[in-house]
Design a protein around this motif. Structure first.
Motif, PDB file in Angstrom:
ATOM      1  N   CYS A 197      40.797  43.170  43.848  1.00 34.30           N
ATOM      2  CA  CYS A 197      41.708  42.563  42.877  1.00 34.30           C
ATOM      3  C   CYS A 197      42.987  43.375  42.765  1.00 34.30           C
ATOM      4  CB  CYS A 197      41.025  42.444  41.515  1.00 34.30           C
ATOM      5  SG  CYS A 197      42.117  41.832  40.194  1.00 34.30           S
ATOM      6  N   TYR A 255      38.773  32.409  45.278  1.00 33.54           N
ATOM      7  CA  TYR A 255      38.851  32.446  43.815  1.00 33.54           C
ATOM      8  C   TYR A 255      38.893  31.032  43.251  1.00 33.54           C
ATOM      9  CZ  TYR A 255      41.011  33.042  39.209  1.00 33.54           C
ATOM     10  OH  TYR A 255      41.298  32.975  37.870  1.00 33.54           O
ATOM     11  N   TRP A 278      36.229  35.596  40.313  1.00 32.17           N
ATOM     12  CA  TRP A 278      36.599  36.603  41.314  1.00 32.17           C
ATOM     13  C   TRP A 278      35.350  37.388  41.699  1.00 32.17           C
ATOM     14  CZ3 TRP A 278      40.731  37.463  44.286  1.00 32.17           C
ATOM     15  CH2 TRP A 278      40.854  38.697  44.928  1.00 32.17           C
ATOM     16  N   GLU A 336      36.598  45.035  41.678  1.00 27.65           N
ATOM     17  CA  GLU A 336      37.821  45.610  41.110  1.00 27.65           C
ATOM     18  C   GLU A 336      38.865  45.973  42.160  1.00 27.65           C
ATOM     19  OE1 GLU A 336      40.672  47.123  38.655  1.00 27.65           O
ATOM     20  OE2 GLU A 336      38.877  45.993  38.080  1.00 27.65           O
ATOM     21  N   ARG A 383      42.200  34.703  47.762  1.00 29.09           N
ATOM     22  CA  ARG A 383      42.780  33.866  46.718  1.00 29.09           C
ATOM     23  C   ARG A 383      42.225  32.442  46.798  1.00 29.09           C
ATOM     24  NH1 ARG A 383      48.889  34.951  44.759  1.00 29.09           N
ATOM     25  NH2 ARG A 383      48.878  33.603  42.930  1.00 29.09           N
ATOM     26  N   CYS A 413      40.337  38.075  37.751  1.00 22.60           N
ATOM     27  CA  CYS A 413      41.311  39.014  38.314  1.00 22.60           C
ATOM     28  C   CYS A 413      42.631  38.781  37.595  1.00 22.60           C
ATOM     29  CB  CYS A 413      41.454  38.789  39.823  1.00 22.60           C
ATOM     30  SG  CYS A 413      42.630  39.912  40.624  1.00 22.60           S
ATOM     31  N   GLN A 425      42.107  45.957  36.645  1.00 21.81           N
ATOM     32  CA  GLN A 425      42.683  44.627  36.866  1.00 21.81           C
ATOM     33  C   GLN A 425      41.670  43.497  36.771  1.00 21.81           C
ATOM     34  OE1 GLN A 425      45.888  44.098  37.148  1.00 21.81           O
ATOM     35  NE2 GLN A 425      46.468  46.242  37.234  1.00 21.81           N
ATOM     36  N   THR A 426      40.442  43.778  36.387  1.00 20.85           N
ATOM     37  CA  THR A 426      39.454  42.720  36.218  1.00 20.85           C
ATOM     38  C   THR A 426      38.892  42.745  34.807  1.00 20.85           C
ATOM     39  OG1 THR A 426      37.672  44.135  37.048  1.00 20.85           O
ATOM     40  CG2 THR A 426      38.786  42.701  38.643  1.00 20.85           C
TER      41      THR A 426
END
Length: 343
Positions: A106, A92, A99, A103, A89, A183, A173-174
């Motif tokens: 994430c 990021y 990100w 995938e 995180r 993300c 989720q990406t």
């Protein structure tokens, strides 16, 4: 706790289309990203050390453990399960909102975020319930307040939370936005009314249960109990600390998410207001991670054996490992230990 995830690829275009109608675009401020990145690094170091020490101490305890210690041990596990992905995180933010991990990480990051948050909420509620029984119903609750029952309840809670959050592991989720990979579980969670219901169902029961238990404990202590004045003060400190964690770490996030869901897509909402809601979502999301750094203070006040071990370690360092000092502390600790003093 059930949070049914909509398909993220349909969420992000909808969100961006609402912004583009008014000319609003997400703004990732460089200074904000740097501050968030440094913040997550600091929380990672504090939470990793504090919870690792707690888990080590709890795992080395001899004899029968109290229900409170069992719940606190599982709380430490929950914190560590999320602490390990805080560097992702931080990265990021330090890479300007990109990100780079793909995938699967994430999905795992979003999954562990929610697992940690709601497992922590429910384990803190369990600690509150155990403290209520120990203070208000000390004798009649002895058969119920056993470590094996606490372990059964803990594993049941783990199963409930993991199953409820499992959809995050099997949905996309990406997404690609302006040449960067986003993300969706980092500040771009779905903003549907069904998500609002999920937030209320997941947060309200443990919060109200904890609040009620501690109000009843305070009332019992005020009317008078067999606890010594020092133990009463320790109990009140523990109550205050747990409620601070709720109010600082969890309540702002859920209020902000509810406001975000209700207001973000409103056609009359100004660009400035939308950006304010988005920033509030970022800030309150980051506050939820703070509980990992604050929970070791709960162990310190709420677990007698944990506190005694930390005191012996500190005194050993100061006295150069004096066995006499350590033994004296251990004797004092064991003589003061009782079923109602484990705050």
């Amino acid at each position: 706790l059930v949070m049914k995830m909509e398909s993220p690829p349909t969420v992000l275009p909808t969100l961006l289309s609402n912004q583009s109608v008014k000319g609003c675009v997400p703004v990732d401020n460089t200074v904000e990203n740097m501050l968030f990145g440094l913040y997550y690094i600091i929380i990672f170091l504090l939470a990793l050390n504090g919870n690792s020490l707690a888990l080590w101490i709890f795992s080395r305890q001899r004899g029968t453990s109290s229900p409170a210690n069992v719940f606190l041990m599982h709380l430490a596990v929950a914190d560590l399960s999320y602490v390990i992905i805080l560097p992702l995180r931080a990265t990021y933010h330090l890479t300007g909102g990109h990100w780079p991990f793909g995938e699967v990480p994430c999905r795992v990051a979003g999954f562990l975020f929610y697992v940690n948050m709601y497992a922590s909420l429910y384990f803190l509620a369990c600690v509150a319930g155990d403290r209520y029984l120990a203070v208000v119903h000390a004798v009649s609750s002895l058969k119920v307040r056993q470590a094996r029952f606490a372990h059964i309840a803990s594993f049941a809670l783990w199963a409930l939370v993991i199953v409820s959050m499992a959809p995050l592991l099997v949905t996309q989720q990406t997404a690609e936005v302006d040449g960067s990979t986003v993300c969706l579980q980092l500040y771009r969670e779905k903003a549907s009314r069904r998500a609002l219901v999920s937030l209320a169902v997941a947060f309200t029961p443990p919060f109200l249960a904890t609040l009620c238990c501690y109000l009843l404990i305070v009332n019992s202590l005020r009317k008078g109990s067999r606890l010594e004045p020092a133990l009463k003060l320790r109990a009140l400190r523990t109550i205050g600390l747990v409620m601070i964690i709720y109010v600082v770490c969890f309540l702002p996030y859920h209020v902000s998410r509810a406001t975000f869901i209700l207001g973000y897509g409103h056609p009359d909402l100004s660009c400035q207001t939308q950006r304010g809601l988005a920033l509030a979502n970022r800030l309150t999301s980051s506050l939820t991670c703070l509980n990992g750094a604050l929970d070791p203070l709960v162990y310190l006040f709420g677990a007698e054996k944990f506190r005694g071990t930390v005191q012996r370690l500190l005194c050993r360092d100061k006295s150069g490992g004096s066995a006499a000092t350590s033994g004296e502390l251990k004797g004092t600790h064991e003589s003061s230990l009782s079923a109602k003093s484990e705050f």
